[in-house]
Design a protein around this motif. Structure first.
Motif, PDB file in Angstrom:
ATOM      1  N   LYS A 193      62.776  53.468  33.751  1.00 40.56           N
ATOM      2  CA  LYS A 193      62.622  52.881  32.418  1.00 40.56           C
ATOM      3  C   LYS A 193      61.534  51.812  32.428  1.00 40.56           C
ATOM      4  O   LYS A 193      60.792  51.644  31.457  1.00 40.56           O
ATOM      5  CB  LYS A 193      63.955  52.302  31.938  1.00 40.56           C
ATOM      6  CG  LYS A 193      65.008  53.370  31.711  1.00 40.56           C
ATOM      7  CD  LYS A 193      66.270  52.809  31.095  1.00 40.56           C
ATOM      8  CE  LYS A 193      67.281  53.921  30.836  1.00 40.56           C
ATOM      9  NZ  LYS A 193      68.509  53.440  30.184  1.00 40.56           N
ATOM     10  N   ARG A 230      58.178  51.787  30.266  1.00 41.82           N
ATOM     11  CA  ARG A 230      57.779  50.602  29.507  1.00 41.82           C
ATOM     12  C   ARG A 230      56.301  50.298  29.745  1.00 41.82           C
ATOM     13  O   ARG A 230      55.538  50.063  28.801  1.00 41.82           O
ATOM     14  CB  ARG A 230      58.642  49.410  29.929  1.00 41.82           C
ATOM     15  CG  ARG A 230      58.206  48.071  29.365  1.00 41.82           C
ATOM     16  CD  ARG A 230      59.087  46.949  29.921  1.00 41.82           C
ATOM     17  NE  ARG A 230      58.648  45.664  29.427  1.00 41.82           N
ATOM     18  CZ  ARG A 230      57.682  44.937  29.982  1.00 41.82           C
ATOM     19  NH1 ARG A 230      57.051  45.392  31.055  1.00 41.82           N
ATOM     20  NH2 ARG A 230      57.342  43.765  29.472  1.00 41.82           N
ATOM     21  N   MET A 235      59.443  52.049  21.317  1.00 36.48           N
ATOM     22  CA  MET A 235      60.116  51.174  22.263  1.00 36.48           C
ATOM     23  C   MET A 235      60.383  49.824  21.608  1.00 36.48           C
ATOM     24  O   MET A 235      59.500  49.248  20.956  1.00 36.48           O
ATOM     25  CB  MET A 235      59.244  50.986  23.509  1.00 36.48           C
ATOM     26  CG  MET A 235      59.828  50.032  24.538  1.00 36.48           C
ATOM     27  SD  MET A 235      58.769  49.911  26.012  1.00 36.48           S
ATOM     28  CE  MET A 235      57.358  49.021  25.335  1.00 36.48           C
ATOM     29  N   GLU A 237      61.578  46.123  22.708  1.00 41.91           N
ATOM     30  CA  GLU A 237      61.902  45.248  23.831  1.00 41.91           C
ATOM     31  C   GLU A 237      62.873  44.165  23.396  1.00 41.91           C
ATOM     32  O   GLU A 237      62.792  43.641  22.280  1.00 41.91           O
ATOM     33  CB  GLU A 237      60.632  44.618  24.406  1.00 41.91           C
ATOM     34  CG  GLU A 237      59.697  45.644  25.029  1.00 41.91           C
ATOM     35  CD  GLU A 237      58.807  45.015  26.079  1.00 41.91           C
ATOM     36  OE1 GLU A 237      59.323  44.661  27.145  1.00 41.91           O
ATOM     37  OE2 GLU A 237      57.615  44.884  25.815  1.00 41.91           O
ATOM     38  N   PRO A 279      64.057  48.076  28.164  1.00 43.77           N
ATOM     39  CA  PRO A 279      63.839  48.227  26.722  1.00 43.77           C
ATOM     40  C   PRO A 279      64.702  49.329  26.129  1.00 43.77           C
ATOM     41  O   PRO A 279      65.233  50.181  26.850  1.00 43.77           O
ATOM     42  CB  PRO A 279      62.353  48.599  26.644  1.00 43.77           C
ATOM     43  CG  PRO A 279      62.076  49.287  27.936  1.00 43.77           C
ATOM     44  CD  PRO A 279      62.932  48.595  28.957  1.00 43.77           C
ATOM     45  N   PHE A 293      64.748  52.658  23.667  1.00 40.42           N
ATOM     46  CA  PHE A 293      63.824  53.669  23.172  1.00 40.42           C
ATOM     47  C   PHE A 293      64.458  54.381  21.975  1.00 40.42           C
ATOM     48  O   PHE A 293      65.665  54.618  21.951  1.00 40.42           O
ATOM     49  CB  PHE A 293      63.488  54.684  24.271  1.00 40.42           C
ATOM     50  CG  PHE A 293      62.753  54.079  25.434  1.00 40.42           C
ATOM     51  CD1 PHE A 293      61.393  53.818  25.347  1.00 40.42           C
ATOM     52  CD2 PHE A 293      63.414  53.774  26.608  1.00 40.42           C
ATOM     53  CE1 PHE A 293      60.708  53.257  26.412  1.00 40.42           C
ATOM     54  CE2 PHE A 293      62.746  53.210  27.671  1.00 40.42           C
ATOM     55  CZ  PHE A 293      61.379  52.944  27.574  1.00 40.42           C
TER      56      PHE A 293
END
Length: 439
Positions: free
Chosen positions: A220, A224, A254, A256, A283, A285
């Protein structure tokens, strides 16, 4: 590029086992297989080396297939973390425990690889959570010479080939040294000091990527980074191009999580930890899909949580995509355990074909994958030296053997059928399974 990796006295590997990417002197029935699946590497030595672009590992359940990946991972992690983490050896190394012969023996790791047209042989042995031995050899002028050798705390540096490390040679004598310790690797320590050659070699080794689970948080984090890179370029990042070939997702966004927005009840210790530079909150998605009317005209789009909306196969391919892209673009190695889990056979075959291609893989990226999918066992897909079997004997010891090592196997043989019939070993016959249900 990787030439070979060897391991001994690790988990189910009692004796020395070597996984080789050197192409054997064989000919496939289809000449295109030999042209596409093998790459010729120039070297300082007079002879050019031919290496395999991919290799498949087969074997019965509990045969030790995944221990190949675990061995490579342990080797990688000790190099990556031994300078900062004094517990990495004890966390990563598990000796073969089913024999009195290995109780007092060290665990052995060695990698032979090519970096900037020079062949290097680097390895180390660990015993009782300490570095028992370590060595680095190379052939910058065509003949292999030592760069350094180590036995416990005693290091001998060849000043002619590894001049930058000479000044650190005696630092292991000081037991209070925080970097050069008996449980840290000398090569990694010299690299940590910023020395050019050591840093370059460590970087080359650490360019190997390994995937054992689609839920790995590292995947992940890589995604990112890939999405941020695409944002900076104001362009559709390449992952989406790949994802659209397997699903009808229009886009993935995405979101964050801001560290400042964490709930007050989070412990102060955790807040301090996540504010460190080395840590990111994974993050979220979201996938975006189009909405159509009765005439199949697009009317709008909807957005949903990627983890909840998408299938396990789509998620695995999505998180795997950055590693595929980086490996092929840079000519690096990618290792995938349980390759066929959650992915359609057509997709796994397409991924392998990307590596076994002179068009999509001109830089010689390498793929090592562990699988139960016997559809790869075809003479028109893989060479005999690309097929590796792992078998465990009745004493719990695993061994590696490639198909080319079996005598009498022709290049047009039915590899899949013969494997399932047990001609190559590495399978378990389940004829007595029903006895467990008979009273």
């Amino acid at each position: 590029m990787i030439i070979e990796f060897s391991v001994a006295n690790f988990r189910s590997f009692k004796t020395l086992q070597t996984l080789s990417f050197v192409a054997a002197n064989i000919t496939s029935k289809d000449k295109k297989i030999d042209e596409n699946n093998v790459i010729e590497i120039p070297s300082v030595a007079s002879k050019k080396m031919k290496l395999l672009k991919s290799k498949a590992i087969y074997g019965a359940n509990a045969s030790g297939k995944s221990n190949i990946v675990k061995a490579l991972s342990a080797f990688w992690r000790i190099i990556r973390h031994s300078v900062k983490n004094e517990k990495v050896i004890s966390n990563e190394v598990q000796k073969f425990e089913l024999s009195t012969e290995t109780v007092n023996e060290p665990t052995f790791f060695q990698l032979i690889f090519i970096h900037e047209n020079v062949t290097y042989r680097y390895g180390f042995e660990v015993k009782e959570n300490k570095i028992f031995a370590e060595w680095l050899f190379g052939n910058p002028k065509g003949v292999e010479v030592p760069f350094f050798t180590r036995e416990n705390r005693e290091v001998k540096v060849n000043e002619r080939s590894f001049k930058e490390a000479k000044k650190y040679e005696s630092l292991l004598d000081n037991e209070n040294n925080e970097i050069f310790r008996d449980n840290s690797l000398f090569l990694a320590s010299v690299s940590a000091m910023g020395e050019k050659t050591a840093k370059s070699l460590v970087t080359e080794i650490l360019s190997i990527s390994m995937v054992s689970s689609a839920n790995d948080p590292v995947l992940k984090e890589l995604m990112r980074a890939e999405m941020l890179k695409g944002k900076e370029k104001e362009a559709d990042f390449k992952v989406m191009e790949l994802l659209r070939t397997v699903d009808n997702i229009e886009q993935v966004e995405m979101t964050e999580i801001d560290k400042e927005d964490l709930p007050e009840e989070v412990l102060e210790e955790l807040i301090d930890f996540i504010h460190s530079e080395e840590w990111h909150i994974a993050p979220n998605f979201h996938s975006i899909r189009n909405v159509y009317d009765a005439q199949n005209e697009m009317q709008s789009s909807i957005k949903g949580n990627f983890e909840e909306w998408e299938s396990e196969g789509t998620k695995k391919f999505f998180y795997l995509s950055p590693l595929l892209i980086v490996a092929l673009e840079k000519g690096e190695m990618l290792i995938i355990d349980e390759f066929d889990a959650r992915l359609h056979p057509l997709l796994t075959h397409k991924i392998v074909s990307l590596f076994n291609s002179s068009i999509t893989n001109p830089k010689g990226a390498q793929l090592l994958f562990v699988t139960h999918d016997t559809s790869f066992l075809q003479a028109d897909i893989m060479r005999r030296d690309q097929i590796c079997f792992v078998e465990k004997d009745k004493f719990g010891s695993s061994t590696l053997k490639t198909l080319v090592e079996f005598k009498g196997v022709r290049n047009d043989a039915s590899f899949e059928k013969d494997y399932l019939q047990g001609k190559y070993g590495a399978v378990k016959f389940l004829n007595d399974l029903e006895n467990a249900f008979i009273q």
